[in-house]
Design an enzyme around this catalytic site. Sequence first.
Site, PDB file in Angstrom:
ATOM      1  N   GLU A 158      -2.950   5.328  -3.283  1.00  0.00           N
ATOM      2  CA  GLU A 158      -2.092   5.083  -1.843  1.00  0.00           C
ATOM      3  C   GLU A 158      -1.249   6.135  -1.679  1.00  0.00           C
ATOM      4  O   GLU A 158       0.042   5.926  -1.530  1.00  0.00           O
ATOM      5  CB  GLU A 158      -1.553   3.751  -2.235  1.00  0.00           C
ATOM      6  CG  GLU A 158      -2.342   2.580  -2.155  1.00  0.00           C
ATOM      7  CD  GLU A 158      -1.841   1.230  -2.188  1.00  0.00           C
ATOM      8  OE1 GLU A 158      -0.613   1.012  -2.106  1.00  0.00           O
ATOM      9  OE2 GLU A 158      -2.566   0.257  -2.009  1.00  0.00           O
ATOM     10  N   GLU A 343      -8.251  -2.330  -4.587  1.00  0.00           N
ATOM     11  CA  GLU A 343      -7.160  -3.518  -4.585  1.00  0.00           C
ATOM     12  C   GLU A 343      -7.369  -4.274  -3.305  1.00  0.00           C
ATOM     13  O   GLU A 343      -7.974  -3.755  -2.218  1.00  0.00           O
ATOM     14  CB  GLU A 343      -5.819  -2.807  -4.590  1.00  0.00           C
ATOM     15  CG  GLU A 343      -5.295  -2.225  -5.841  1.00  0.00           C
ATOM     16  CD  GLU A 343      -3.771  -1.775  -5.530  1.00  0.00           C
ATOM     17  OE1 GLU A 343      -3.159  -2.299  -4.606  1.00  0.00           O
ATOM     18  OE2 GLU A 343      -3.257  -0.688  -6.161  1.00  0.00           O
TER      19      GLU A 343
HETATM   20  O1  IFM Z   1       1.722  -3.836  -5.678  1.00  0.00           O
HETATM   21  C1  IFM Z   1       1.109  -3.016  -4.956  1.00  0.00           C
HETATM   22  C2  IFM Z   1       0.476  -1.883  -5.603  1.00  0.00           C
HETATM   23  O2  IFM Z   1       1.182  -1.288  -6.448  1.00  0.00           O
HETATM   24  C3  IFM Z   1      -0.267  -0.988  -4.634  1.00  0.00           C
HETATM   25  N1  IFM Z   1      -0.877  -1.515  -3.581  1.00  0.00           N
HETATM   26  C4  IFM Z   1      -0.467  -2.730  -2.988  1.00  0.00           C
HETATM   27  C5  IFM Z   1       0.129  -3.835  -3.804  1.00  0.00           C
HETATM   28  C6  IFM Z   1       0.724  -4.926  -3.175  1.00  0.00           C
HETATM   29  O3  IFM Z   1       1.796  -4.637  -2.482  1.00  0.00           O
END
Ligand code: IFM
Length: 433
Positions: A158, A343
């Site tokens: 990200e 994710e």
């Molecule tokens: O916790 C975060 C993660 O570190 C990166 N993506 C989003 C998740 C939730 O906010």
Amino acid sequence: MFTWGVSTSAYQIEGAANEGGRAPSIWDTFSRIPGAVANADNGDVACDHYHRYEEDLDLMKWLGVDAYHFSIAWPRVIPTAKGALNKTGLDFYDRLIDGALERGITPWPTLYHWDLPQAAQDKGGWNNRDCAYWFAEYAHAMGEKFGDRVKNWVTINEPFCSAWLGHLYGVMAPGIKDLQIGINASHHLLLGHGLAVDALRQVSSDFKVGVTLNFTPAIALGDSAEDLLAIQYADGFDNRWFADPVFKASYPKDIVEAFGKEVPIHPGDMEIISRPVDFLGLNYYFRQTVQYDAQAKPLPYKVINPPGVERTGMGWEVHAETFTKLLKYMHKEYGIKEFFITENGSAWDDKVVDGKVDDPNRVSYLERHLDAMFQAKAEGVPISGYFAWSLIDNFEWAYGYEKRFGLIHVDYQTQKRTPKSSAYYYRERIKNS
Ligand code: IFM
């Protein structure tokens, strides 16, 4: 075979911040700034995964996952950011990787999940072009060290959050608020990604290498010309700014123009950034509603929160259909050969009652998003795996420990792990797949 997995990241779960030769990261520094993190929380202890990784691997085995997506803490393995490797830090990941493999779980490390060594920040961090080269050296070293057992690699997680939240809005480490620095950081993060792809491929042509990008599709309340512009800018800022360089070798022209700043591109950079990757790690959580606002900076739109919308404990809109649409769009627009959902998940106000945690909202979110993903897959999107965020509750950055994303509850006083109803749901879903 479809890969079922769970995701975590180093600073969010490991703790042991001052053990085994680990040096401070920018998050150790940032979390000490008064008011930067809710309740002045930090990752010093977190979920103590550094000491409890065996128990956490056992929980993964119980869940029945095929793979574990974690991140390697750069300041643990190269405390000075560049140069000497720290054997004690490497030993931890050796134990973790071997422990996963012994349980039949494939290790899937990410090399950068926001915990830049403070030593690198002291030399300018991602605002300094050299940081991309330090990152590539680190990637190469990790490939050499763990490549006998690790075949799947994610370079950067990200970059949107590191670049914009960390360097433009200052709500994440290193807490800088400057558009030009944000742009520089985004370019150097992407350059670091491309250089790391080359570095890993140099170690082994067998590696499967990708990058993780997060996507937040936007809608507006109407379809006026201004609404469409707001959507275009939001999409450019959140999504295209990162996907276009990697998959089209260019930054989106409309956004470059609207920023009115220089992107510090050197000859050859865009070829490096757009080196073919084996897969895109796609993170999806929510969609947003935007409105045109001529005064807004750095782009003329703002995010609004219309009432009557289903939202998680983060205030994020729950919209599974957008997940299907996004995947189909990314496949068509960018021609991506393989996707892993690295994710997806939701935070809720979970409570332990009589030793149990019932989290129907998370079960429902998970079920609908899995269905949405499989819908896209059924319609031809090449999706090879899904990693739920997150295995366990953890340090949710500027929100500290207030927001819980885990399938497994963590009592931060005792470190007791309690699988929530969503963990049982995920386990069944994997078993029946
Ligand atoms: O916790 C975060 C993660 O570190 C990166 N993506 C989003 C998740 C939730 O906010």
